[in-house]
Design a protein around this motif. Structure first.
Motif, PDB file in Angstrom:
ATOM      1  N   VAL A  88       0.427  -0.815   0.281  1.00  0.00           N
ATOM      2  CA  VAL A  88      -0.159   0.030  -0.330  1.00  0.00           C
ATOM      3  C   VAL A  88       1.057   1.411  -0.293  1.00  0.00           C
ATOM      4  CG1 VAL A  88      -1.756   1.205   1.108  1.00  0.00           C
ATOM      5  CG2 VAL A  88      -1.555  -1.016   1.133  1.00  0.00           C
ATOM      6  N   VAL A  89       0.063   1.803  -0.869  1.00  0.00           N
ATOM      7  CA  VAL A  89       1.555   3.544  -1.148  1.00  0.00           C
ATOM      8  C   VAL A  89      -0.095   4.382  -0.541  1.00  0.00           C
ATOM      9  CG1 VAL A  89       2.729   4.955  -2.575  1.00  0.00           C
ATOM     10  CG2 VAL A  89       2.749   2.969  -2.668  1.00  0.00           C
ATOM     11  N   GLU A  90       0.292   5.521   0.378  1.00  0.00           N
ATOM     12  CA  GLU A  90      -0.918   5.922   0.787  1.00  0.00           C
ATOM     13  C   GLU A  90      -0.325   7.544   0.874  1.00  0.00           C
ATOM     14  OE1 GLU A  90      -2.778   4.368   4.256  1.00  0.00           O
ATOM     15  OE2 GLU A  90       0.006   5.494   5.190  1.00  0.00           O
ATOM     16  N   GLY A  91      -1.326   8.901   0.864  1.00  0.00           N
ATOM     17  CA  GLY A  91      -0.984   9.612   1.236  1.00  0.00           C
ATOM     18  C   GLY A  91      -2.350  10.879   0.831  1.00  0.00           C
ATOM     19  N   THR A  92      -2.421  12.177   1.574  1.00  0.00           N
ATOM     20  CA  THR A  92      -3.168  12.913   1.592  1.00  0.00           C
ATOM     21  C   THR A  92      -3.214  13.644  -0.052  1.00  0.00           C
ATOM     22  OG1 THR A  92      -2.074  13.648   3.747  1.00  0.00           O
ATOM     23  CG2 THR A  92      -4.154  15.259   2.716  1.00  0.00           C
ATOM     24  N   GLU A  93      -4.844  14.057  -0.155  1.00  0.00           N
ATOM     25  CA  GLU A  93      -5.652  14.401  -1.422  1.00  0.00           C
ATOM     26  C   GLU A  93      -5.511  15.817  -1.045  1.00  0.00           C
ATOM     27  OE1 GLU A  93      -8.132  13.097  -4.790  1.00  0.00           O
ATOM     28  OE2 GLU A  93      -9.015  12.781  -2.761  1.00  0.00           O
ATOM     29  N   ASN A  94      -5.286  16.299  -2.572  1.00  0.00           N
ATOM     30  CA  ASN A  94      -6.020  17.785  -2.360  1.00  0.00           C
ATOM     31  C   ASN A  94      -7.329  17.915  -2.610  1.00  0.00           C
ATOM     32  OD1 ASN A  94      -3.601  18.924  -1.736  1.00  0.00           O
ATOM     33  ND2 ASN A  94      -2.568  19.142  -4.457  1.00  0.00           N
ATOM     34  N   ARG A  95      -8.520  17.149  -2.014  1.00  0.00           N
ATOM     35  CA  ARG A  95      -9.653  17.561  -2.003  1.00  0.00           C
ATOM     36  C   ARG A  95     -10.080  17.055  -0.440  1.00  0.00           C
ATOM     37  NH1 ARG A  95     -11.451  16.308  -6.039  1.00  0.00           N
ATOM     38  NH2 ARG A  95     -10.015  14.476  -7.104  1.00  0.00           N
ATOM     39  N   VAL A  96     -11.693  18.291  -0.312  1.00  0.00           N
ATOM     40  CA  VAL A  96     -11.850  18.396   0.595  1.00  0.00           C
ATOM     41  C   VAL A  96     -13.383  17.622   0.139  1.00  0.00           C
ATOM     42  CG1 VAL A  96     -13.506  20.407   1.582  1.00  0.00           C
ATOM     43  CG2 VAL A  96     -10.957  20.254   1.256  1.00  0.00           C
ATOM     44  N   VAL A  97     -13.804  16.937   0.708  1.00  0.00           N
ATOM     45  CA  VAL A  97     -15.440  16.322   1.366  1.00  0.00           C
ATOM     46  C   VAL A  97     -15.832  17.389   2.138  1.00  0.00           C
ATOM     47  CG1 VAL A  97     -17.425  14.302   1.390  1.00  0.00           C
ATOM     48  CG2 VAL A  97     -13.908  14.224   0.040  1.00  0.00           C
ATOM     49  N   PHE A  98     -17.201  17.715   1.687  1.00  0.00           N
ATOM     50  CA  PHE A  98     -18.450  18.891   2.676  1.00  0.00           C
ATOM     51  C   PHE A  98     -19.468  18.257   2.964  1.00  0.00           C
ATOM     52  CE2 PHE A  98     -16.645  20.729  -1.628  1.00  0.00           C
ATOM     53  CZ  PHE A  98     -17.894  21.103  -2.085  1.00  0.00           C
ATOM     54  N   LEU A  99     -20.412  18.590   3.110  1.00  0.00           N
ATOM     55  CA  LEU A  99     -21.361  18.969   2.807  1.00  0.00           C
ATOM     56  C   LEU A  99     -22.735  20.216   2.476  1.00  0.00           C
ATOM     57  CD1 LEU A  99     -22.724  16.676   6.353  1.00  0.00           C
ATOM     58  CD2 LEU A  99     -21.874  16.006   3.533  1.00  0.00           C
ATOM     59  N   GLY A 100     -23.343  20.202   1.713  1.00  0.00           N
ATOM     60  CA  GLY A 100     -24.365  21.412   1.114  1.00  0.00           C
ATOM     61  C   GLY A 100     -26.006  21.270   1.051  1.00  0.00           C
ATOM     62  N   PHE A 101     -26.452  23.022   1.166  1.00  0.00           N
ATOM     63  CA  PHE A 101     -27.754  22.748   1.503  1.00  0.00           C
ATOM     64  C   PHE A 101     -28.242  23.369   0.303  1.00  0.00           C
ATOM     65  CE2 PHE A 101     -24.926  23.243   5.644  1.00  0.00           C
ATOM     66  CZ  PHE A 101     -25.421  22.132   6.119  1.00  0.00           C
TER      67      PHE A 101
END
Length: 535
Positions: A264-277
């Motif tokens: 396994v190779v891993e790293g933090t992604e340039n992506r924010v997961v969020f909620l919208g209304f």
């Protein structure tokens, strides 16, 4: 067609097949979703863009560290604040053997500016393209664009002649279910030739031996198979049916790491997961509240934020594969400590806010989420629903595959939704203008503001930052824009994904922060090659 062009076309399509059996390096990989279309301008979604990049090139591209480097343009000059000139690479051929020229660049930018294109707002910011000669293009903007090169990495170059031949001069209207030749076929100048595409079944690419760039890896063919089931995807890797999985389920990563034939190779992604209304309608589409929209009240949006136990999501739902944030920009480089600060988990405060807003007993609301786009997306939404139930908001959850989920959002057919935003760009503007700004039909800005809120002060800050060429003044405008967004709780940010990539032990890849598997950088070691090729 001339004999010379016919030979070039034959070499482009069949050249990789000339590798001897001992030299063949087929590569098989999977993730939970499938590219939405082969039309490179129709959609703006991570996996779809990844495959577009394999077949097509852009004027400028990115290296392993996401720095901008030459692509189809070998050099560029900012003539003045609103004019850029690009010198194009000579001797480049499309996969059918035809020559690449400035006409193809002009055509592609104009095609990407069409209203059906979800890359439209980026293409519009490139300005009006004009041909100077066969290998020179100028882009003239109405206003200065300090991040024009960032936008230029997003517009894929198609063949003008191929598009005319197959009547795909315009991008297909994906949200309306339109079909076209470009939905399943593609032809570019890129490192890989599209051999076949069966949506939701299999996509096959073959190495382009005539590519202008350099294949640093040794694979000769790529077969991609979408597998939605987490268990089935992991089983296929464990059994040797796959070489690589882009999104192994977090619950399986420890088992994969412990397997002697896997890694396994891993790293933090340039992506924010969020909620919208939905903050636009006077009455929500999916709610038991009639005659008004609870999400128009900032106190209700803040109540949702305070009700979310982000540490529980990180440790239990995501099993550690997440970095919680209060920021809305994908890269922390585009933010600041104030913008990254979360509202605290405080269900008591959440209940008081609901009562102050006139909902002491809470209310019911429908929530829409994808089930094959982000890591544990469906599980996150289930967990969020349970957390909101504790403060009286009863969530009726609907989850869908990305192919039906994103067209739903484009039609604003939702009251409460999940979205992720990110990619290779570390600047804030490609989040501010498309996601946080109010919608502008003329320019396409705000196309991903699915909540359809409008804030004149926020718009003014975003628009000023979009054309400010002084870096210090621009940074201040961005800080003020993010503060205004956060003050109004237009979205509820959750986390940045930590992306584990799982693979056979003999696979070597470059893990980029945009979560793109770049095929020309993949190398297969010789060990076990004979056995895996015989399957």
């Amino acid at each position: 067609m001339s004999i010379a062009r016919l030979l070039l076309a034959t070499a482009a399509v069949c050249g990789a097949a000339s590798f001897g059996a001992a030299d063949a390096r087929p590569f098989r990989w999977s993730s939970q979703g499938d590219p939405q279309t082969s039309d490179p301008h129709s959609q703006n979604e991570g996996l779809t863009n990844l495959f577009a990049q394999q077949v097509h090139d852009t004027l400028v591209t990115r290296d392993r560290k996401l720095a901008i480097v030459p692509g189809l343009a070998v050099s560029w000059t900012r003539v003045n604040d609103t004019t850029w000139r690009f010198a194009l690479r000579q001797g480049v051929r499309f996969h059918d053997g035809s020559a690449f020229t400035a006409d193809d660049v002009v055509f592609s930018i104009e095609r990407a500016q069409h209203p059906h294109s979800l890359l439209r707002q980026y293409a519009n910011l490139l300005g009006k393209p004009r041909r100077i000669d066969d290998h020179t293009v100028e882009l003239v903007q109405a206003d200065p664009n300090p991040v024009l090169l960032q936008h230029a990495t997003l517009i894929y170059v198609m063949s003008k002649a191929w598009s005319a031949k197959h009547k795909v001069e315009q991008p297909l209207d994906f949200k309306s279910g339109q079909d076209s030749y470009a939905a399943r076929h593609a032809m570019g100048t890129g490192p890989w030739v599209l051999v076949s595409r069966e949506p939701d079944v299999k996509t096959v690419l073959r190495r382009n031996p005539s590519w202008w760039g350099r294949h640093e890896g040794n694979i000769t063919e790529i077969t991609y198979r979408p597998i939605q089931s987490d268990a089935t995807r992991t089983a296929a890797l464990l059994s040797g049916q796959l070489d690589f999985v882009l999104d192994p389920p977090p619950q399986d990563t420890a088992r994969i790491k412990a397997h002697p034939d896997l890694k396994v190779v891993e790293g933090t992604e340039n992506r924010v997961v969020f909620l919208g209304f939905d903050q636009h309608r006077d009455e929500l589409l999916y709610s038991n509240v009639k005659g008004k929209n609870p999400f128009k009240d900032k106190r209700v949006r803040q109540a949702v934020y305070h009700a979310i136990d982000i540490e529980a999501l990180r440790s239990k739902t995501m099993r550690g594969s997440a970095v919680p944030t209060g920021g809305i920009t994908p890269s922390i480089l585009a933010s600041n400590p104030d913008a990254e600060r979360r509202l605290p988990y405080d269900p008591g405060r959440a209940k008081r806010l609901l009562a102050e807003a006139g909902y002491p007993g809470g209310f019911e609301v429908g929530m829409h989420c994808p089930n094959n786009r982000y890591i544990n997306d469906e599980e996150i939404c289930i967990a969020v629903g349970a957390m909101l139930a504790r403060i009286g908001i009863q969530v009726k959850l609907t989850t869908q595959p990305r192919a039906t989920y994103f067209p739903r959002l484009e039609k604003y057919d939702t009251s409460f939704y999940m979205l992720g935003w990110g990619g290779a760009i570390t600047d804030a503007q490609p989040t501010l203008s498309p996601v946080l700004r109010s919608y502008d039909k003329a320019t396409g800005q705000g196309s991903y503001n699915y909540g359809r809120y409008s804030n004149a002060k926020l718009d003014a800050l975003i628009d000023a930052a979009a054309k400010e060429m002084n870096p210090d003044k621009r940074s201040q405008l961005i800080r003020e824009a993010l503060a205004e967004h956060n003050e109004n709780t237009y979205h509820v940010p959750l986390h940045r994904q930590v992306i584990p990539w799982a693979m056979r032990a003999n696979v070597n890849v470059v893990h980029r922060a945009d979560n793109w598997l770049v095929g020309e950088w993949v190398t297969l070691d010789d060990r076990n090659m004979q056995g895996r090729n015989s399957r």
